[in-house]
Design a protein around this motif. Structure first.
Motif, PDB file in Angstrom:
ATOM      1  N   THR A 183      95.320 -31.957 -32.451  1.00 33.74           N
ATOM      2  CA  THR A 183      96.282 -33.008 -32.780  1.00 33.74           C
ATOM      3  C   THR A 183      97.226 -33.307 -31.622  1.00 33.74           C
ATOM      4  O   THR A 183      98.234 -33.997 -31.795  1.00 33.74           O
ATOM      5  CB  THR A 183      97.114 -32.616 -34.015  1.00 33.74           C
ATOM      6  N   MET A 184      96.920 -32.760 -30.471  1.00 35.45           N
ATOM      7  CA  MET A 184      97.628 -33.035 -29.226  1.00 35.45           C
ATOM      8  C   MET A 184      99.086 -32.587 -29.245  1.00 35.45           C
ATOM      9  O   MET A 184      99.921 -33.130 -28.516  1.00 35.45           O
ATOM     10  CB  MET A 184      97.521 -34.528 -28.864  1.00 35.45           C
ATOM     11  N   LEU A 185      99.390 -31.593 -30.072  1.00 32.52           N
ATOM     12  CA  LEU A 185     100.716 -30.970 -30.006  1.00 32.52           C
ATOM     13  C   LEU A 185     100.724 -29.931 -28.891  1.00 32.52           C
ATOM     14  O   LEU A 185     101.774 -29.537 -28.399  1.00 32.52           O
ATOM     15  CB  LEU A 185     101.079 -30.314 -31.341  1.00 32.52           C
ATOM     16  N   GLN A 204      97.906 -42.740 -27.506  1.00 34.04           N
ATOM     17  CA  GLN A 204      98.653 -43.306 -28.645  1.00 34.04           C
ATOM     18  C   GLN A 204      97.672 -43.982 -29.619  1.00 34.04           C
ATOM     19  O   GLN A 204      97.820 -43.892 -30.819  1.00 34.04           O
ATOM     20  CB  GLN A 204      99.661 -44.312 -28.098  1.00 34.04           C
ATOM     21  N   LYS A 225      95.756 -41.307 -31.533  1.00 31.52           N
ATOM     22  CA  LYS A 225      96.585 -40.656 -32.565  1.00 31.52           C
ATOM     23  C   LYS A 225      96.449 -41.337 -33.926  1.00 31.52           C
ATOM     24  O   LYS A 225      96.692 -40.718 -34.954  1.00 31.52           O
ATOM     25  CB  LYS A 225      98.062 -40.660 -32.146  1.00 31.52           C
ATOM     26  N   PHE A 242      93.959 -39.601 -36.559  1.00 33.47           N
ATOM     27  CA  PHE A 242      94.125 -38.343 -37.292  1.00 33.47           C
ATOM     28  C   PHE A 242      95.515 -38.181 -37.892  1.00 33.47           C
ATOM     29  O   PHE A 242      96.466 -38.832 -37.484  1.00 33.47           O
ATOM     30  CB  PHE A 242      93.805 -37.137 -36.403  1.00 33.47           C
ATOM     31  N   ILE A 260     105.062 -47.938 -36.697  1.00 41.40           N
ATOM     32  CA  ILE A 260     104.046 -47.589 -35.703  1.00 41.40           C
ATOM     33  C   ILE A 260     102.787 -48.434 -35.909  1.00 41.40           C
ATOM     34  O   ILE A 260     102.202 -48.932 -34.962  1.00 41.40           O
ATOM     35  CB  ILE A 260     103.656 -46.094 -35.813  1.00 41.40           C
TER      36      ILE A 260
END
Ligand SMILES: Nc1ncnc2c1ncn2[C@@H]1O[C@H](COP(=O)(O)OP(=O)(O)OP(=O)(O)O)[C@@H](O)[C@H]1O
Ligand SMILES: [Mg+2]
Lengths: 253, 216
Positions: free
Chosen positions: A50-52, A85, A88, A91, A117
């Motif tokens: 989740t790209m954290l 972006q 994102k 997910f 968003i």
């Protein structure tokens, strides 16, 4: 169609190699459970997906779009901000401790992301949010604030918040671990219902019977590697690897 | 000097004190946020410079800072400042000093927001600005309200420090009249003024706190 593909993911925190050459792929409609002892890297894997967290090495691919691509040495090279972006939007993530926005009402928690968003039409988003709340059994709570809800209700709101963005895949990191035992059932039921609707999901869980009954694929992780994976009933009832056996027997006591 | 004249002069002083108060808050509150950003910057040199200046501003008397701001341009650079600079120096001195205090309050407020809030926003696709202004800032405001109230109440009383630049605010005026008339009454009026002023401030801040108490 592969919704998510991770190839040869490596991740270290300092000298601590937390993920070692992890590869996994998730097809549309698939429900994957990840089990394993504490510290085995399950959360880190979800956070990389989740790209954290940024992966040190490997590929991260959503629906054919590269979020990160390994270069010749295997080092993960991330795409530009705009691409990320965009990716994102594919997910959603449900956290162990909900992470709802406390200053927003239930309704605003769910509707602000798609409006702000997703740049979507306000009326439409509100109508969908009401549908989601109905599905979660929270129709009477749309004006409540998170602090006025039980843990189970908060978690259902956070699932609704994630679903409102219409993700192609939804990740759960121990969605019931912060709840009292009598509240875990309501969350597991919501996830079961989503599985019945063929929502693509990856679920980190300690609920073995849930993993066995709901998912179509189970991954057992230990020490940052995938030790064993396969059919849920097969793996949980008849594990092949010693480490899996040891873990599951400890669990069933 | 009769009673009406005295009261008129005192009212003038009150107006001046109020003006210092309002302008100082108006400038120092946003400036404090900028300073807080600098203090939390990932760019180390900026972080250290800001940290150094905050230490100076909090570690030396405000009275001394006012004198430096007022006399500095002439003593250090030989620039003679126009007449209005007496007032300008008061506002600049107060604003910078209070910005340093507010910056540290804001910083602690921002740093107290759980990292999960940033993570939830990030996964939902919020960019840095959206995350700060929609998610972090409103929660920060609620958390910093009690220490900010303390600073604002201190500011009411601190406005009297403008007397070192013989700027005619409440305290300066009251002191002059009291000395000229050998009468304690003006000082007493000044005391009542500061007290009521602070009661109003406390009341307003309490209202704001109540308004934000709809969530935890
Ligand atoms: N931000 C971080 N900095 C340093 N080390 C970390 C960080 N996050 C995780 N780790 C380390 O990575 C390893 C794996 O942690 P992770 O949280 O992924 O495990 P987990 O399988 O989710 O465990 P649990 O079942 O307890 O949630 C642990 O050794 C942990 O200490
Ligand atoms: Mg974990």
């Amino acid at each position: 169609m592969k919704v998510l593909e991770i190839n040869h993911c490596n991740k270290s925190f300092g000298d601590n190699e937390v993920l070692k050459d992890i590869s996994l792929s998730v097809s549309e409609g698939q429900v994957v459970s990840i089990i394993g002892p504490s510290g085995s890297g399950k959360s880190t894997l979800l956070r990389c997906a989740t790209m954290l967290e940024t992966m040190d090495g490997g590929d991260l691919i959503y629906l054919g779009d590269y979020a990160a691509k390994a270069d010749a040495e295997g080092k993960a090279v991330y795409s530009d901000k705009e691409t990320l972006q965009g990716i994102k939007k594919h997910f959603g993530l449900v956290f162990q401790n909900f992470n709802l926005f406390p200053h927003y009402s239930v309704m605003k928690n769910i509707t602000e992301p798609p409006i702000l968003i997703g740049k979507r039409n306000k009326e439409e988003v509100y109508a969908e949010a009401r549908e989601l709340l109905k599905k979660m059994g929270l129709s009477d709570k749309e004006n409540a604030y998170p602090c006025e809800l039980s843990g189970g209700q908060q978690q259902r709101v956070s699932i609704a918040r994630a679903l409102a963005m219409k993700p192609k895949i939804l990740f759960f990191d121990e969605p019931t671990s912060a709840l009292d035992p009598e509240l875990t059932g309501e969350i597991l039921k919501v996830i079961k219902d989503l599985a019945a609707e063929h929502m693509t999901m990856v679920i980190v869980t300690h609920e073995m019977s849930f993993a066995r009954d709901v998912s179509n694929h189970v991954i057992f992780m230990d020490g940052g590697v995938i030790v064993e994976e396969g059919d849920p009933k097969e793996l949980i009832n008849n594990p092949k690897q010693e480490r899996t056996k040891a873990f599951l027997s400890r669990f069933q006591q | 000097m009769n009673f009406t004249v005295i009261m008129q002069q005192l009212f003038g002083g009150m107006g001046a004190s109020l003006l210092i108060f309002v302008l100082t808050l108006l400038f120092s509150m946003p400036l404090g946020l900028l300073v807080a950003f600098g203090r939390m910057s990932k760019f180390k040199p900026l972080q250290y410079i800001i940290k150094f200046f905050i230490a100076i501003l909090r570690g030396t008397p405000l009275m001394l800072q006012l004198l430096v701001v007022f006399f500095g341009p002439y003593y250090m650079f030989g620039i003679s400042m126009p007449r209005w600079y007496r007032f300008g120096a008061v506002i600049i001195g107060f604003s910078i000093n209070y910005a340093a205090y507010f910056a540290e309050i804001y910083r602690s407020g921002i740093e107290s927001i759980p990292v999960g809030q940033y993570e939830a926003a990030s996964v939902l696709g919020y960019n840095k600005n959206q995350t700060f202004f929609k998610i972090i800032f409103p929660q920060m405001v609620k958390r910093v309200l009690p220490p900010v109230t303390n600073e604002v109440i201190t500011l009411v009383k601190d406005t009297s420090l403008a007397f070192v630049l013989t700027y005619e605010e409440m305290f300066t005026v009251a002191k002059q009249i009291a000395a000229a008339q050998t009468n304690i009454m003006p000082l007493f009026v000044a005391g009542v003024f500061y007290f009521i002023f602070n009661a109003v401030v406390a009341f307003v801040m309490e209202r704001i706190e109540k308004k934000l108490s709809y969530y935890r």
